[in-house]
Scaffold this motif. Structure first.
Motif, PDB file in Angstrom:
ATOM      1  N   ASP A  47     -10.479   3.795  -3.876  1.00  0.00           N
ATOM      2  CA  ASP A  47      -9.544   4.626  -4.639  1.00  0.00           C
ATOM      3  C   ASP A  47     -10.102   6.026  -4.914  1.00  0.00           C
ATOM      4  O   ASP A  47      -9.340   6.985  -5.029  1.00  0.00           O
ATOM      5  CB  ASP A  47      -9.209   3.950  -5.974  1.00  0.00           C
ATOM      6  N   GLN A  99       0.819  -1.202   0.000  1.00  0.00           N
ATOM      7  CA  GLN A  99       0.000   0.000   0.000  1.00  0.00           C
ATOM      8  C   GLN A  99       0.859   1.261   0.000  1.00  0.00           C
ATOM      9  O   GLN A  99       0.595   2.214  -0.751  1.00  0.00           O
ATOM     10  CB  GLN A  99      -0.918  -0.011   1.225  1.00  0.00           C
ATOM     11  N   THR A 123       2.495   1.810  -3.488  1.00  0.00           N
ATOM     12  CA  THR A 123       1.680   1.803  -4.704  1.00  0.00           C
ATOM     13  C   THR A 123       0.555   2.822  -4.688  1.00  0.00           C
ATOM     14  O   THR A 123       0.158   3.303  -5.756  1.00  0.00           O
ATOM     15  CB  THR A 123       1.080   0.405  -4.954  1.00  0.00           C
ATOM     16  N   ARG A 124       0.027   3.175  -3.504  1.00  0.00           N
ATOM     17  CA  ARG A 124      -1.134   4.091  -3.514  1.00  0.00           C
ATOM     18  C   ARG A 124      -1.162   5.072  -2.355  1.00  0.00           C
ATOM     19  O   ARG A 124      -2.131   5.815  -2.221  1.00  0.00           O
ATOM     20  CB  ARG A 124      -2.440   3.288  -3.547  1.00  0.00           C
TER      21      ARG A 124
END
Length: 535
Positions: A151, A117, A120-121
């Motif tokens: 998201d 996590q 990546t985001r």
């Protein structure tokens, strides 16, 4: 990040060894430097976890082709394996880290989730972690909670949460996990009320109750329940404990709460207060535990019996197995250690044990309960018969023996109870020529949960058995991880071996410190004994 980490570790190495010679200000700075270095090391671990997931994905693609969800324009063929034969790279990375870092499966899974996590985001959280601002556990907790945020709103929620964390930590305050959960839930609701409602519905699906037996005759229980149901349960337990306390029971409020909870689980009692009173009148603590709670199965939430229920119609005789909460025969396994000079014990697969006195009390309170006693010979391989080892079928007796030996799933860090595991051949059974390998013998069988059974079948690790249930796993990276069984049968064998070793030493070393050789021989010649130095 590397430069900062090296500088921090260099500052630590420069600290004098005798910290007790430093003043308060210097000691505070040493502690702070050590904390920053620890936080930076945590950032490295999180990055390694993320990269390990990517490496596992590459290894799988090289062995079986790309994933079906490959990018458009990829000319390589899609993975033709069925879904059950595909392994999640994150799961494989978790299992590697479980053994490599001596973590539980739960902690390793959270480390992997957080690493993925963050890299990546969650760019803001990543910057804070790489600067060493967040302690490792707080960073993992934050990343795992933000992983649940959709998201569409993750950027806004992350900005709000990371900003609040930075302000709190700068002021010397570290939020608790409960405070973090509350902050994330509030931010999520502000940015997407409907998503918050969906999260509540998804959380209900995660409800669970778990038990962890202890070696002191007690068991820990924890549960995740819907708030409404949990509040009803809490109120009923609290009311019963309060009433018993006001009636003059000398036990503590915590003990009364525990007794009230036990009363809810006993189908022989229709009133919690009566159960608490009966337990108070019992003189022996074990007796109290037996008498606490005689709740009938026909009782409603208020503790009153349902007159329409035949089982609650005033019958003086409890149902078969009522005190055990089952209509099935009660199966008791006893590991035979008397021949080895040790007492027998009532054993359970999950590692708990109890005394025969407790067992007799429970059986007497069970009315017409049917009991099946099984005396377990601890000698390895006693059920391995020449004709049976060449058959793929595992008999119930042998399966129960493997579960008693292993206790849990045998993969490093996995704690799934053996009752919930599958029995697997370590060396695969050869169906065409059984005599060529993979016998159905005790030494070649282990307990594996469904997830790790799939990993053994479809993964790339090598598995080697040992004579007493040892298991060595050789990963595709060349690392070896060795586990030993920890179930009641394995523990009984350890006690027997320890007892034999002590008996051997008693024969080997005389009271006056002489070492006799061979053990037990008379000390008539100069070659028959040796004086131990310092004796």
């Amino acid at each position: 990040m590397t430069t900062t980490s090296s500088a921090a570790f260099g500052a630590l190495r420069a600290v004098p060894e005798a910290l007790d010679t430093l003043g308060a200000e210097a000691l505070s700075e040493v502690a702070r430097s050590a904390t920053v270095a620890q936080n930076l090391a945590a950032a490295t671990r999180l990055q390694a976890a993320h990269l390990l997931v990517e490496a596992m994905g590459r290894l799988d693609r090289e062995a079986h082709g790309p994933d079906p969800c490959r990018q458009p324009g990829d000319s390589r063929p899609a993975d033709s394996r069925p879904a059950y034969a595909r392994l999640d790279p994150a799961d494989r990375a978790r299992d590697h880290l479980t053994a490599a870092m001596s973590l539980t499966g739960w902690h390793a899974a959270r480390l992997v989730t957080a690493g993925v996590q963050i890299h990546t985001r969650l760019p803001l959280l990543r910057k804070a972690v790489e600067r060493g601002l967040l302690p490792e556990q707080l960073a993992i907790d934050t990343a795992c909670r933000l992983a649940e945020v959709p998201d569409q709103i993750i950027a806004a929620v992350e900005s709000e949460i990371v900003g609040a964390l930075a302000r709190d930590l700068d002021g010397g305050h570290r939020p608790s996990r409960t405070a973090l959960d509350t902050a994330v839930d509030a931010a999520r609701e502000r940015h997407d009320p409907r998503a918050a409602e969906d999260a509540v519905g998804a959380a209900v699906e995660q409800r669970t109750v778990r038990f962890r037996p202890g070696r002191d005759g007690m068991t820990s229980m924890w549960a995740t329940l819907p708030s409404g149901a949990a509040e009803k349960l809490r109120r009923r337990i609290e009311a019963a404990a309060r009433a018993a306390s006001e009636a003059g029971h000398p036990r503590t409020r915590d003990q009364l709460r525990a007794d009230a909870l036990c009363a809810l689980g006993d189908p022989n009692t229709n009133d919690i207060g009566t159960a608490l009173h009966d337990a108070e009148n019992a003189t022996d603590p074990a007796d109290r535990a037996d008498h606490v709670g005689r709740a009938d199965s026909g009782a409603d939430c208020s503790g009153h019996a349902d007159p329409a229920d035949p089982a609650a119609a005033g019958s003086a005789r409890p149902r078969p197995g009522a005190s055990w909460g089952t209509e099935q025969p009660i199966r008791i396994s006893i590991i035979d250690s008397i021949a080895q000079g040790l007492p027998n014990r009532v054993q359970f697969v999950n590692g708990a044990y109890s005394s025969f006195d407790w067992l007799c009390e429970e059986l007497l309170s069970g009315g017409e309960a049917k009991v099946r006693f099984e005396l377990i010979d601890p000698q390895p391989g006693v059920l391995d018969k020449p004709d049976a080892v060449l058959k793929y079928f595992i008999t119930p007796a042998l399966a129960e023996r493997i579960r008693l030996r292993d206790g849990t799933c045998r993969h490093p860090g996995c704690t799934v109870d053996a009752h919930d595991c599958e029995i697997d051949h370590i060396i695969a059974f050869d169906h065409l020529r059984p005599e060529m390998g993979g016998p159905t013998a005790e030494w070649n069988l282990i307990c594996l949960c469904r997830k790790h059974h799939r990993e053994k079948t479809f993964g790339h690790c090598a598995y080697k058995p040992g004579p007493l249930g040892e298991l060595t796993i050789i990963t595709e990276t060349g690392h070896e991880h060795r586990t030993t069984p920890h179930g009641p049968l394995a523990q009984a064998r350890d006690r027997i071996l320890d007892h034999r070793w002590r008996q051997h030493l008693d024969r080997l070393i005389a009271d006056d410190g002489h070492l006799t050789n061979p053990p037990g021989s008379e000390r008539n010649s100069c070659h028959g004994s040796i004086r131990l130095s310092g004796a």
